[in-house]
Write a protein that holds these residues in place. Structure first.
Motif, PDB file in Angstrom:
ATOM      1  N   GLU A 116      19.098   0.618  39.616  1.00 13.37           N
ATOM      2  CA  GLU A 116      18.075  -0.178  38.512  1.00 13.37           C
ATOM      3  C   GLU A 116      16.695   0.574  38.527  1.00 13.37           C
ATOM      4  O   GLU A 116      15.873   1.186  39.518  1.00 13.37           O
ATOM      5  N   ARG A 117      16.436   0.186  41.301  1.00  7.92           N
ATOM      6  CA  ARG A 117      16.023   0.715  41.827  1.00  7.92           C
ATOM      7  C   ARG A 117      15.975   2.184  41.349  1.00  7.92           C
ATOM      8  O   ARG A 117      14.770   3.122  41.673  1.00  7.92           O
ATOM      9  N   THR A 118      16.932   2.896  41.764  1.00 12.90           N
ATOM     10  CA  THR A 118      17.252   4.460  40.724  1.00 12.90           C
ATOM     11  C   THR A 118      15.505   4.570  39.872  1.00 12.90           C
ATOM     12  O   THR A 118      14.753   5.349  39.684  1.00 12.90           O
ATOM     13  N   ARG A 119      16.349   4.052  39.170  1.00 15.56           N
ATOM     14  CA  ARG A 119      15.062   4.261  37.110  1.00 15.56           C
ATOM     15  C   ARG A 119      13.730   3.922  37.675  1.00 15.56           C
ATOM     16  O   ARG A 119      13.249   4.536  36.923  1.00 15.56           O
ATOM     17  N   GLN A 120      13.547   2.736  38.823  1.00 16.43           N
ATOM     18  CA  GLN A 120      12.257   2.058  38.891  1.00 16.43           C
ATOM     19  C   GLN A 120      11.513   3.927  39.237  1.00 16.43           C
ATOM     20  O   GLN A 120       9.938   4.178  39.599  1.00 16.43           O
ATOM     21  N   ALA A 121      11.958   4.432  40.409  1.00 16.34           N
ATOM     22  CA  ALA A 121      11.015   5.884  41.112  1.00 16.34           C
ATOM     23  C   ALA A 121      11.014   6.972  40.072  1.00 16.34           C
ATOM     24  O   ALA A 121      10.668   7.304  39.835  1.00 16.34           O
ATOM     25  N   LEU A 122      12.397   7.042  38.954  1.00 12.35           N
ATOM     26  CA  LEU A 122      12.050   8.234  38.397  1.00 12.35           C
ATOM     27  C   LEU A 122      11.305   7.666  37.078  1.00 12.35           C
ATOM     28  O   LEU A 122       9.975   8.861  36.967  1.00 12.35           O
ATOM     29  N   LYS A 123      10.960   6.477  36.393  1.00 16.78           N
ATOM     30  CA  LYS A 123       9.546   6.124  36.250  1.00 16.78           C
ATOM     31  C   LYS A 123       8.594   6.149  36.815  1.00 16.78           C
ATOM     32  O   LYS A 123       7.558   7.206  36.288  1.00 16.78           O
ATOM     33  N   GLU A 124       8.223   6.062  38.423  1.00 15.80           N
ATOM     34  CA  GLU A 124       7.093   6.046  38.457  1.00 15.80           C
ATOM     35  C   GLU A 124       5.992   7.577  38.847  1.00 15.80           C
ATOM     36  O   GLU A 124       5.969   7.666  39.013  1.00 15.80           O
ATOM     37  N   ASN A 125       8.087   8.379  38.888  1.00 11.88           N
ATOM     38  CA  ASN A 125       7.473  10.195  39.265  1.00 11.88           C
ATOM     39  C   ASN A 125       7.517  10.506  37.715  1.00 11.88           C
ATOM     40  O   ASN A 125       7.588  11.973  37.701  1.00 11.88           O
ATOM     41  N   LYS A 126       8.318   9.966  37.052  1.00  8.56           N
ATOM     42  CA  LYS A 126       8.186  10.618  36.066  1.00  8.56           C
ATOM     43  C   LYS A 126       8.861  12.086  36.028  1.00  8.56           C
ATOM     44  O   LYS A 126       9.186  12.966  35.494  1.00  8.56           O
ATOM     45  N   THR A 127      10.354  11.491  35.952  1.00 10.60           N
ATOM     46  CA  THR A 127      10.906  12.233  36.972  1.00 10.60           C
ATOM     47  C   THR A 127      12.397  12.485  35.317  1.00 10.60           C
ATOM     48  O   THR A 127      12.478  10.834  36.061  1.00 10.60           O
ATOM     49  N   PHE A 128      13.383  13.503  35.668  1.00  9.95           N
ATOM     50  CA  PHE A 128      13.688  13.099  34.150  1.00  9.95           C
ATOM     51  C   PHE A 128      15.741  13.599  35.396  1.00  9.95           C
ATOM     52  O   PHE A 128      15.010  14.417  36.321  1.00  9.95           O
ATOM     53  N   PHE A 129      16.393  13.052  35.642  1.00  7.79           N
ATOM     54  CA  PHE A 129      17.492  12.786  36.560  1.00  7.79           C
ATOM     55  C   PHE A 129      18.287  13.214  35.824  1.00  7.79           C
ATOM     56  O   PHE A 129      19.266  12.711  35.431  1.00  7.79           O
ATOM     57  N   ILE A 130      19.400  14.391  35.980  1.00  9.57           N
ATOM     58  CA  ILE A 130      20.705  14.434  35.985  1.00  9.57           C
ATOM     59  C   ILE A 130      22.052  14.200  36.859  1.00  9.57           C
ATOM     60  O   ILE A 130      21.836  14.871  38.016  1.00  9.57           O
ATOM     61  N   ASN A 131      22.292  13.412  36.687  1.00  8.83           N
ATOM     62  CA  ASN A 131      24.396  13.187  37.282  1.00  8.83           C
ATOM     63  C   ASN A 131      24.894  14.564  36.859  1.00  8.83           C
ATOM     64  O   ASN A 131      25.996  14.661  35.456  1.00  8.83           O
ATOM     65  N   LEU A 132      25.030  15.341  37.294  1.00  6.27           N
ATOM     66  CA  LEU A 132      26.396  16.392  37.402  1.00  6.27           C
ATOM     67  C   LEU A 132      27.326  15.964  38.654  1.00  6.27           C
ATOM     68  O   LEU A 132      27.837  16.450  39.179  1.00  6.27           O
ATOM     69  N   MET A 133      28.510  16.498  36.837  1.00  5.70           N
ATOM     70  CA  MET A 133      29.855  15.613  37.214  1.00  5.70           C
ATOM     71  C   MET A 133      31.052  16.025  37.031  1.00  5.70           C
ATOM     72  O   MET A 133      30.701  17.604  35.710  1.00  5.70           O
ATOM     73  N   GLY A 134      32.109  16.911  37.403  1.00  3.33           N
ATOM     74  CA  GLY A 134      33.269  18.032  37.035  1.00  3.33           C
ATOM     75  C   GLY A 134      34.228  18.497  38.019  1.00  3.33           C
ATOM     76  O   GLY A 134      33.900  18.015  39.490  1.00  3.33           O
ATOM     77  N   SER A 135      35.446  18.365  37.861  1.00  2.00           N
ATOM     78  CA  SER A 135      36.901  18.885  39.340  1.00  2.00           C
ATOM     79  C   SER A 135      35.877  19.506  39.769  1.00  2.00           C
ATOM     80  O   SER A 135      35.241  20.901  39.799  1.00  2.00           O
ATOM     81  N   PRO A 136      36.688  19.930  41.239  1.00  2.00           N
ATOM     82  CA  PRO A 136      36.140  21.162  42.103  1.00  2.00           C
ATOM     83  C   PRO A 136      36.865  22.688  41.172  1.00  2.00           C
ATOM     84  O   PRO A 136      37.674  22.173  40.564  1.00  2.00           O
ATOM     85  N   GLY A 137      35.182  23.082  41.196  1.00  2.00           N
ATOM     86  CA  GLY A 137      35.648  24.728  40.258  1.00  2.00           C
ATOM     87  C   GLY A 137      35.549  25.255  39.515  1.00  2.00           C
ATOM     88  O   GLY A 137      35.288  25.549  38.567  1.00  2.00           O
ATOM     89  N   ALA A 138      34.577  23.786  38.245  1.00  5.69           N
ATOM     90  CA  ALA A 138      34.663  24.265  36.847  1.00  5.69           C
ATOM     91  C   ALA A 138      33.157  24.818  36.616  1.00  5.69           C
ATOM     92  O   ALA A 138      33.382  25.672  36.157  1.00  5.69           O
ATOM     93  N   GLY A 139      32.370  24.987  38.015  1.00  9.02           N
ATOM     94  CA  GLY A 139      31.582  25.655  37.763  1.00  9.02           C
ATOM     95  C   GLY A 139      30.228  25.126  37.989  1.00  9.02           C
ATOM     96  O   GLY A 139      29.161  25.106  37.574  1.00  9.02           O
ATOM     97  N   LYS A 140      29.922  23.943  38.508  1.00  9.43           N
ATOM     98  CA  LYS A 140      28.697  23.213  38.341  1.00  9.43           C
ATOM     99  C   LYS A 140      27.959  23.399  39.332  1.00  9.43           C
ATOM    100  O   LYS A 140      26.426  24.197  38.485  1.00  9.43           O
ATOM    101  N   THR A 141      27.890  24.844  40.717  1.00 11.22           N
ATOM    102  CA  THR A 141      26.272  25.363  41.129  1.00 11.22           C
ATOM    103  C   THR A 141      26.554  26.215  40.547  1.00 11.22           C
ATOM    104  O   THR A 141      25.171  26.571  39.693  1.00 11.22           O
ATOM    105  N   SER A 142      26.953  26.930  39.622  1.00  6.02           N
ATOM    106  CA  SER A 142      26.429  28.621  38.630  1.00  6.02           C
ATOM    107  C   SER A 142      25.919  27.760  37.349  1.00  6.02           C
ATOM    108  O   SER A 142      25.579  28.626  37.799  1.00  6.02           O
ATOM    109  N   THR A 143      26.237  26.475  37.420  1.00  6.26           N
ATOM    110  CA  THR A 143      25.138  26.136  35.797  1.00  6.26           C
ATOM    111  C   THR A 143      24.672  26.084  36.494  1.00  6.26           C
ATOM    112  O   THR A 143      23.691  26.312  35.891  1.00  6.26           O
TER     113      THR A 143
END
Lengths: 226, 226
Positions: B21-48
């Motif tokens: 909830e603290r994070t959501r408040q900070a995002l709102k104040e800054n009008k920042t869209f926040f993505i939590n990028l998840m997946g297995s090791p080597g799935a291609g998170k960084t290259s995506t």
């Protein structure tokens, strides 16, 4: 006022060591060689296991413990080979610890087994933290995961005795450099052994299984001599 | 004698919700869209992630938090693009919780950022348990991992809003059936969206980035309207 500082994690790991010791005793009594099979989701643990069963199933009586957060898809696959198998559910947990492993062995019964293999939960982080009393820590790392994984998940490659570099047939399609990969592992564990394999084309499977057979026979000879 | 039953895990998850909830408040104040990028090791998170930066970096001010157990190979790669980046080390932990995420944001500073992306630790189990306050939970699952993964790692596909099916160019070489995969995910999360992509050939990347752009603009318009 005095107070206690309770190192919860140290306590958990100490209890884990006790359970691992219980497992080692049970293995000794039954002259059973025990493999803890670890790797990322989709690295090819189950298909490698099928090849081991096919190659070594006529020589050894094999038992398999399939650990998963949920589902029993892998246990079904293994059961089709006719070996003794149990599906262990971790109840949300991301690894098997020594106590869960020991309880799984008791539940399945390891009497008469020459070779016991536990397919751990697909995860390159947590399973590495928990010594379960295995004779061999076998890590499957597949080519599409990338050759930088020892840098990011060092503990798994520190505890792993053997690294099977799977899906080696797909190497041309991915930028996987085994000559860059090996020293990254050896920096963590100078005794690590490598077998490039393909569970699909069966490249390298015979070499690995011959090595494994020798290892199992050596260990069982030690048990006999004791 | 009466005694207390302390549900440690419930308490941890309740505290996690407070931090989210603290994070959501900070995002709102800054009008920042926040993505939590998840997946297995080597799935291609960084290259995506690199493709997202390349496509959207001229429109949005982007910040990246690279979470790893150890190493800073991904942060180095991202830093080369010129976006604001911080490497977060989990100290052995296999996931980022909301508090670690919030502290990372405070340490890096999200002021002026339109888009914040956290690349979580490569793991299909634990990161799914911890809501970090993101606007979008983005899961990368790569074709070589297999189409049965929603059966084995159901929580990740329950919480994921969008599944990027990466390395789709390698589909012919692996037995990945996207028509079998989709209903397994939809049974867990009927609202899940799918984008087949290849971070290598760039197939599907434009489609996904166009969708993402619309999503970011909608969310930021909501912040403006508040």
């Amino acid at each position: 006022m005095s107070y206690e500082i309770f190192e919860t994690k140290e306590r958990i790991l100490a209890e884990n060591d006790n359970s691992a010791e219980r497992t080692r005793q049970a293995l000794k009594e039954n002259k059973t060689f025990f493999i803890n099979l670890m790797g990322s989701p989709g690295a090819g643990k189950t298909s490698t296991l099928l090849h081991i069963i096919k190659r070594l199933g006529s020589k050894y009586r094999i038992g398999v413990m399939e650990a998963d957060v949920e589902s029993d898809v892998d246990a079904k696959t293994i059961a089709d080979t006719g070996v003794r198998v149990i599906q262990l559910h971790s109840g949300g947990l991301c690894h098997m610890d020594a106590d869960m492993t020991s309880r799984g062995m008791e539940r399945m019964g390891i009497e008469g087994l020459d070779l016991l293999i536990m397919e751990n939960i697909g995860n390159l982080v947590c399973p590495a933290e928990f010594e379960v009393g295995a004779d061999l820590r076998l890590v499957v790392l597949s080519v599409p995961e990338g050759d930088d994984k020892p840098l990011k998940y060092p503990l798994m490659f520190t505890v792993g005795d053997v690294v099977l570099v799977n899906k080696i047939d797909a190497a041309p399609a991915f930028d996987f450099d085994i000559e860059a990969f090996k020293p990254r592992v050896l920096a963590l564990n100078p005794n690590a052994l490598f077998f490039p394999i393909s569970a699909k084309t069966e490249e390298g499977i015979d070499e690995f299984c011959s090595w494994l057979e020798k290892k199992i026979d050596e260990r069982r000879a030690e048990y006999e001599a004791d």
